[in-house]
Structures are given as C-alpha cells and as structure tokens.
Design a protein around this motif. Sequence first.
Motif, mmCIF file in Angstrom:
data_model
loop_
_atom_site.group_PDB
_atom_site.id
_atom_site.type_symbol
_atom_site.label_atom_id
_atom_site.label_comp_id
_atom_site.label_asym_id
_atom_site.label_seq_id
_atom_site.Cartn_x
_atom_site.Cartn_y
_atom_site.Cartn_z
ATOM 1 N N ARG A 229 -24.374 -50.647 -4.629
ATOM 2 C CA ARG A 229 -23.771 -49.444 -5.458
ATOM 3 C C ARG A 229 -24.861 -48.420 -6.032
ATOM 4 N N GLY A 230 -24.899 -47.143 -5.387
ATOM 5 C CA GLY A 230 -25.441 -45.981 -5.736
ATOM 6 C C GLY A 230 -27.062 -46.580 -6.342
ATOM 7 N N GLU A 273 -18.310 -34.698 -5.255
ATOM 8 C CA GLU A 273 -18.362 -36.103 -5.657
ATOM 9 C C GLU A 273 -17.039 -36.584 -5.040
ATOM 10 N N TYR A 277 -17.070 -39.574 -2.311
ATOM 11 C CA TYR A 277 -16.836 -40.907 -3.097
ATOM 12 C C TYR A 277 -15.410 -41.319 -3.261
ATOM 13 N N VAL A 281 -13.335 -41.413 -8.167
ATOM 14 C CA VAL A 281 -14.909 -41.601 -8.681
ATOM 15 C C VAL A 281 -14.799 -41.238 -10.127
ATOM 16 N N ALA A 287 -15.803 -47.454 -8.409
ATOM 17 C CA ALA A 287 -15.998 -46.035 -7.585
ATOM 18 C C ALA A 287 -17.095 -45.249 -8.093
ATOM 19 N N ALA A 290 -20.777 -46.087 -7.211
ATOM 20 C CA ALA A 290 -21.305 -45.894 -5.969
ATOM 21 C C ALA A 290 -22.348 -44.460 -5.776
ATOM 22 N N THR A 291 -22.014 -43.645 -7.203
ATOM 23 C CA THR A 291 -22.865 -42.307 -7.207
ATOM 24 C C THR A 291 -24.314 -42.698 -7.625
ATOM 25 N N THR A 436 -24.287 -48.358 -0.124
ATOM 26 C CA THR A 436 -23.071 -48.984 -0.857
ATOM 27 C C THR A 436 -22.386 -49.867 0.231
ATOM 28 N N ASP A 484 -22.395 -48.230 3.480
ATOM 29 C CA ASP A 484 -22.205 -46.701 3.396
ATOM 30 C C ASP A 484 -23.823 -46.306 3.064
ATOM 31 N N ARG A 520 -22.587 -38.735 3.926
ATOM 32 C CA ARG A 520 -22.297 -40.248 3.814
ATOM 33 C C ARG A 520 -21.920 -40.836 5.526
#
Length: 567
Positions: A229-230, A273, A277, A281, A287, A290-291, A436, A484, A520
């Motif tokens: 995740r991110g 964003e 996402y 997000v 969620a 993920a950033t 991700t 991702d 992405r």
Amino acid sequence: MAEPRAKSARSVKRWIFYGLAFVVLAPLLWLGVRAFVAYDALINAQADVGSAKEAIASNSLIALPAIYDDMNDETSLAVSMTSDPVWLGAEHIPVLGPNLTAVREVASTIRGVVVDGVGPVAGEAGDFSLASMRPEHGRIDLDRIESLIPAVDSASAALSAAEKSANDIDTSQTLPPVTHAIEAFRAQLAGAVTSAESAKRVMLMIPVALGSDEPRNYLVVLADNAQDRGNSGAPSSVALVTVDDGSLRVVRSVPTSALHATGPSGVAATPGETEIYGPSVAHSPNAASATPDYPLAAAAMAQSWQQTFHNRVDGVLTVDSTGLEFLVGATGKVELANGATITGSNTAELLQNEKLASGKLAALQSDALERVLGRIIDGAGTTPGYVRAAGQLVNEKRVLLWGARAREQKFIAGSPIAGVLSTDNSAVTTYGVFFTEADGNRLSTSLATSVDLLPTACNPSSGAKSSLKISLSSARSSGTIVEDVVVYSPVRFTATSHQVVGGRVVDFAKSSIDKRTVQRFRIEVPAKGTVILTVRLAEGADSASAISEVRTTSRWTVTPLTIAPCS
C-alpha cells in the motif's frame, strides 16, 4: 693602523646588518612559529568536533566533557597565539596584515563557539545519554530532558553569533588560500546553525509532545507487508497510546476492521487523488494508505478512530511488520496470547501467515502490536538495540509520523519520516513508483519488484528525458497476482509513452497531483512470470536537479533501485 680600523668598521657594519636582520626577521620568525602553533591548535579542535559528533552518534554523551576540555585548551591556545602585540602590530603590514587579521578573527570566532556553545551542552551532558530518552517503568523523565533546553538554546545563540562574526570577516584583501578557508568555515557554520535550530525545536517540542502541558493521545498503526500500500503495507492494527507528563500507557489495540466512519469526512483529497485512488480515499484508512501522501492517510486513520472511539488524536505513527521485527530485536522476545513467541527474526513472517483465517490473523497482529508497545514502555531491551532499530526503521523507510497540530507537523514535514514527496526539483528530482495489491489476496510477499531509472542518453531515440523500467516477478506456481503500479513523475514532467512486456494492463488512470503527472497501471502478473513496465517522461517547465532519487513502497523485501549513469 689603517687596516685594523678598516676591519673594525667592517665588523661594526656586519653586526649592524645582523642586528637589522634580526629586528626584521625575528618578528617574522615569531609570527611564523605562532601561526603554525595556532594552525595546529585549530586543526586539533576540528578533530575534537569530529570526536564530539562520534560521541553523540554512539550514545557516549558522557565523553563530551573530556572532549570539551581538549577543545577548550586548543582554541584558547589558538587565540593566545594570534593576539599578542607582535601579531597585532603585524596586522598593519601591507599584504600580510589583512591575512593575519582574518586568521585572528577566525580563531576568536571558534573560541566563542566552544566557550558559549559547546561548553554549556558538555556541562549538562556528562550524566545524560540516549538512555535518558527511553521510558523506564512506563515513564520518561521529562525533567532531565528539559534541563538540556537552556544549554541547547545557548549553543544555538552562540552559533548564530559566530555565523554573523564569520560573515563580517573582511576577505577583500586576503590571499586565495585564506579566502577559501574562510568561505569553507562560513559554510560549516551555516550548516551548524541550521542543525542547532533544528535541535532546539526538537528539545522544545519533545516535552510538550510527551504531555508536559496536557495529556496526549497517539495512534500507533501496524502496516501489513503482505499487502502493498503506497508508502508501506495495508493498515492492519491500531493502538491508542496516551502520554501524560511523560507517563505512557497502551489503552487498547484493535484490528483496523473495527474502525468505522460515522460522520462526514473532514479530510480533504485533491481531485487528482480521487481520480487515481477512488472516492473513498479521503475517509477510508485502507484506501488512503494506497497514496504516498502519508499525512492524508494518517488524517483518515485519526478521523476513523475519533468517530469510532471518540478520543481526540494528536498524532499517528505507522510501522510495518518488518519494522516491528526490528523493534522486537531491541526489546527481546515477546510472548503472545496464543502461546507463540515473536523474536527479532520471525516477527514479520509470523504476522503475515497467509494460512491463518483473516479474523485470527487480525487478532494476532493486534495482540502483537499491543504487547511490543508494552515492552517498550516498560523499559525492556538495551539502548544500543533501540539505536540500531531506529536506524533500520528510518533507513528502510519503515516508520512514518504525522502530527495533528500544524506547528508540529510543519517540523515533521522536513524529516525523512514524513512520507511526503518534494514540492519542486530544486534540491533533488524525485520520481515515485508505488505498489498496491489490487485483488485483496495478501500475495505481495510472492511478488519481487525492482526499479531502474534510465537517463535520456540511454534511450536517445525516444525523445524522453528519462525512463523508468519497473519489473514485477511472481513466485506463485499458479494463478495471477493483480498489482497496481502508480508512477509519479517529477514536478512538471510529462508522460510521453509507456510499454508493458510479459503481462497485461487491465485498468489505467492518469491525472495530476501536486504538479506531478500520475499514472496508475493495474497489471496482471502471471504465475512464475515477469512483467516489465517502461514509462517514459519528458522534462517540463521546472529544470531538473542533477541529483535524482526514486521513492517507492517499503515492501516485504527492499525493492532494488538503480539510477543508471549515462553519458
């Protein structure tokens, strides 16, 4: 009788010559000797500065007083060598004089730093070490930390005064070697002033952050490396730690599945964003994680906790399962509720056991987080062990921190644990490649990744300024892994093209986030297969720094990064 008188006259002239030579050369010789002694003393003082840095880095602050004594002696000698009447008189000699004046002023400036800056800190540091910062029986001694604040403040003021004095030294008539040495000295002082100001802010912030003014509530989040995740892994467990005047307590630890949002989102996400996402997000911790924007993810976590348990949250710290293993290496083994024992070599693997049902695994992770935090708060382990663990956590970017108060967050934002990308290319040109897991099967540990940054000369026909070559290899014997890959260009760069070999892109999105082009790619990686994604980028309006870096997800294993030197 004429010949003896002639010899006598010659003898007198010779002695007059010798006398004049002595009168002229003796002061020069005197100056030379004193300049050499002063130079040697300043060089020794510089070596003592290195010893002081070493003492601090190795947790040997108790050695600082002895090092200060050496620095005091050396700088005192340097000042005495450059301030006697002969030296001061020679400062009026054309050409030579301005150089002597500059050297005397440098010696005096360094002396001021030692007496007014190093001295007070050394005086307080004799019985202080990094162990003083650790909790013992659930409490950190804030009085001991606060006792250092006046000394650090004095050191900061002394360095600022020294910087002004150094900048006031007249080098308009000095010889090039002297000028260059003074310029280097000014640069060193400028760096020292910045470091001292930073240290001063930290010393002032620590007691407040540890509840000297009012109780504080902090969330500690465990990120599961089995799900990319991110910046790190997916948030799996979260614990509330309260701090009141240095006393720490773990209130509760729960799986993140126990959190829920009951009100409107107070966290702002940009349109970019949301496009990359998804709409959740801004309010879903999973969620948001993920950033690569950790403040966004941390704020979403804080909001979910507040809406679930109604506790104010003052900050969030995230550590991944590999990072928790580093900490267990410092605390010593920890017994869990189910009878298992985690150590400094098996923690991450045990907490990512894909054979356990999700409910049991979540309970195991939550229990491990609470018990490790409890061991740390109780004072278990050794200071060298924690210093080593902290170095691993920061170097591998396995720890992130966010403060809910603007003043504290502003300070954190300039640190390597802030989890943010740079806002321009002035200091470094930053590329981002973040992973991700997209199908929720917790298969990230079966995926090997690597990233290569290729400057334009490596691809002269593409017309791009740079290319990112991203490799994903599956160790699974059957089935596909859906991942991702989110690519952040440097600020104001544009994406010119991309290519995928060995797999296929099943979804694609492109937008702009904070002046960066973001793409992405949802990629299917076949069993025992390797997918190569190449993304080509062109430089935009902001000229790129000569220094480049690639930021990426802190995964189960460290992703190899290569920045190729191309001619």
